[in-house]
Design a protein around this motif. Sequence first.
Motif, PDB file in Angstrom:
ATOM      1  N   ARG A 254     -31.912  -9.033 -19.200  1.00 56.55           N
ATOM      2  CA  ARG A 254     -32.720  -7.826 -19.335  1.00 56.55           C
ATOM      3  C   ARG A 254     -33.794  -7.728 -18.254  1.00 56.55           C
ATOM      4  N   GLY A 255     -33.750  -8.578 -17.272  1.00 58.45           N
ATOM      5  CA  GLY A 255     -34.771  -8.574 -16.230  1.00 58.45           C
ATOM      6  C   GLY A 255     -34.923  -7.212 -15.575  1.00 58.45           C
ATOM      7  N   ALA A 256     -36.163  -6.796 -15.417  1.00 57.02           N
ATOM      8  CA  ALA A 256     -36.437  -5.465 -14.876  1.00 57.02           C
ATOM      9  C   ALA A 256     -36.996  -5.504 -13.455  1.00 57.02           C
ATOM     10  N   HIS A 257     -36.994  -6.683 -12.834  1.00 58.50           N
ATOM     11  CA  HIS A 257     -37.698  -6.817 -11.567  1.00 58.50           C
ATOM     12  C   HIS A 257     -36.773  -6.926 -10.352  1.00 58.50           C
ATOM     13  N   GLY A 258     -35.513  -6.744 -10.523  1.00 57.18           N
ATOM     14  CA  GLY A 258     -34.615  -6.831  -9.383  1.00 57.18           C
ATOM     15  C   GLY A 258     -34.510  -8.259  -8.884  1.00 57.18           C
ATOM     16  N   ALA A 259     -34.193  -8.419  -7.592  1.00 57.74           N
ATOM     17  CA  ALA A 259     -34.053  -9.750  -7.003  1.00 57.74           C
ATOM     18  C   ALA A 259     -35.403 -10.474  -7.072  1.00 57.74           C
ATOM     19  N   ASN A 260     -35.354 -11.747  -7.482  1.00 58.27           N
ATOM     20  CA  ASN A 260     -36.630 -12.460  -7.652  1.00 58.27           C
ATOM     21  C   ASN A 260     -36.461 -13.969  -7.558  1.00 58.27           C
TER      22      ASN A 260
ATOM     23  N   PRO B 173     -31.125  -9.964  -3.326  1.00 56.10           N
ATOM     24  CA  PRO B 173     -30.799 -11.295  -3.859  1.00 56.10           C
ATOM     25  C   PRO B 173     -30.611 -12.330  -2.758  1.00 56.10           C
ATOM     26  N   ALA B 174     -30.333 -11.891  -1.590  1.00 49.59           N
ATOM     27  CA  ALA B 174     -30.162 -12.828  -0.481  1.00 49.59           C
ATOM     28  C   ALA B 174     -31.506 -13.326   0.048  1.00 49.59           C
ATOM     29  N   GLY B 175     -32.543 -12.789  -0.471  1.00 47.50           N
ATOM     30  CA  GLY B 175     -33.865 -13.203  -0.007  1.00 47.50           C
ATOM     31  C   GLY B 175     -34.560 -12.056   0.701  1.00 47.50           C
ATOM     32  N   GLY B 176     -34.942 -12.308   1.935  1.00 45.22           N
ATOM     33  CA  GLY B 176     -35.682 -11.283   2.671  1.00 45.22           C
ATOM     34  C   GLY B 176     -37.150 -11.332   2.296  1.00 45.22           C
TER      35      GLY B 176
ATOM     36  N   HIS C  26     -32.635 -14.660  -6.456  1.00 43.24           N
ATOM     37  CA  HIS C  26     -31.381 -14.342  -7.152  1.00 43.24           C
ATOM     38  C   HIS C  26     -31.526 -12.962  -7.783  1.00 43.24           C
ATOM     39  N   ALA C  27     -30.406 -12.409  -8.215  1.00 43.99           N
ATOM     40  CA  ALA C  27     -30.436 -11.111  -8.893  1.00 43.99           C
ATOM     41  C   ALA C  27     -31.096 -11.266 -10.257  1.00 43.99           C
ATOM     42  N   ALA C  28     -31.596 -10.166 -10.770  1.00 40.44           N
ATOM     43  CA  ALA C  28     -32.233 -10.195 -12.089  1.00 40.44           C
ATOM     44  C   ALA C  28     -31.257 -10.687 -13.143  1.00 40.44           C
ATOM     45  N   ARG C  29     -31.770 -11.476 -14.092  1.00 35.86           N
ATOM     46  CA  ARG C  29     -30.943 -12.013 -15.163  1.00 35.86           C
ATOM     47  C   ARG C  29     -31.090 -11.177 -16.427  1.00 35.86           C
TER      48      ARG C  29
END
Length: 235
Positions: free
Chosen positions: A137-143, A174-177, A132-135
């Motif tokens: 203040r998340g700094a890690h991008g999709a995770n 966010p779609a995975g990969g 999913h996309a970062a929530r």
Amino acid sequence: MRTANPSSYVVAVVLAIALTSCGGDGLPDAGSTPDSGSTDAGGGGNDSGTDAGGNRGDAGSDAGSDAGSDAGSDAGSDAGSDAGSDAGSDAGSDAGSMDAGTQAIPIESAQALEAWLDAGTYKTWPCEAQAHAARGRGAHGANRICSNPTLSNASRPGEFPVGSAAVKEWHESPAGGPVIGFAVYVKTEMGKGGDGWFWYERVGDGAPIANGNGLSQCTRCHSGSMNDFVWTQVK
């Protein structure tokens, strides 16, 4: 008057002397030899009794000493064995608890940790269903995040137990990969705030950008969480 025969007088004197030396009855003194024998036999009996008693005393002393020594040795050996067994049991229990808590996450080196991540052991933990996309203040991008059982089962609010850990997969979208990096944190000590957590981050093929306890680039963000530096607790 007749004159005494000198020869008869001599014979009489000799007989008288002989009778006197034989105890008056012409027989040897029967009492002398038994008295002498009785004294010697009694003395020998006393000596034999003394020797036998002394030997028995020595044997008893030796037996008591040996028994006491054996008993002391056995007691010491048993006590040492029990202490060693107790110590070994306590040490094994402590080590087992730590392994169970941390799921044997090898944080002693980046190489060991990367090998463990590649093996995918963390995927057996409770994990989010998908990336999913970062929530917030998340700094890690999709995770996608996985919490180990120690963290997943812990109660909040309050400090999480030692051994609590999570792995965050960084995904390409966010779609995975493909997974392009990891963030890992492990609780190593109670009562230390962010210093009581081990932090690790690596993205792409580069060197880790975080690898150690109490790193400010990690604690600065995680200190804003609602509970003990953990933003997400996967159940």
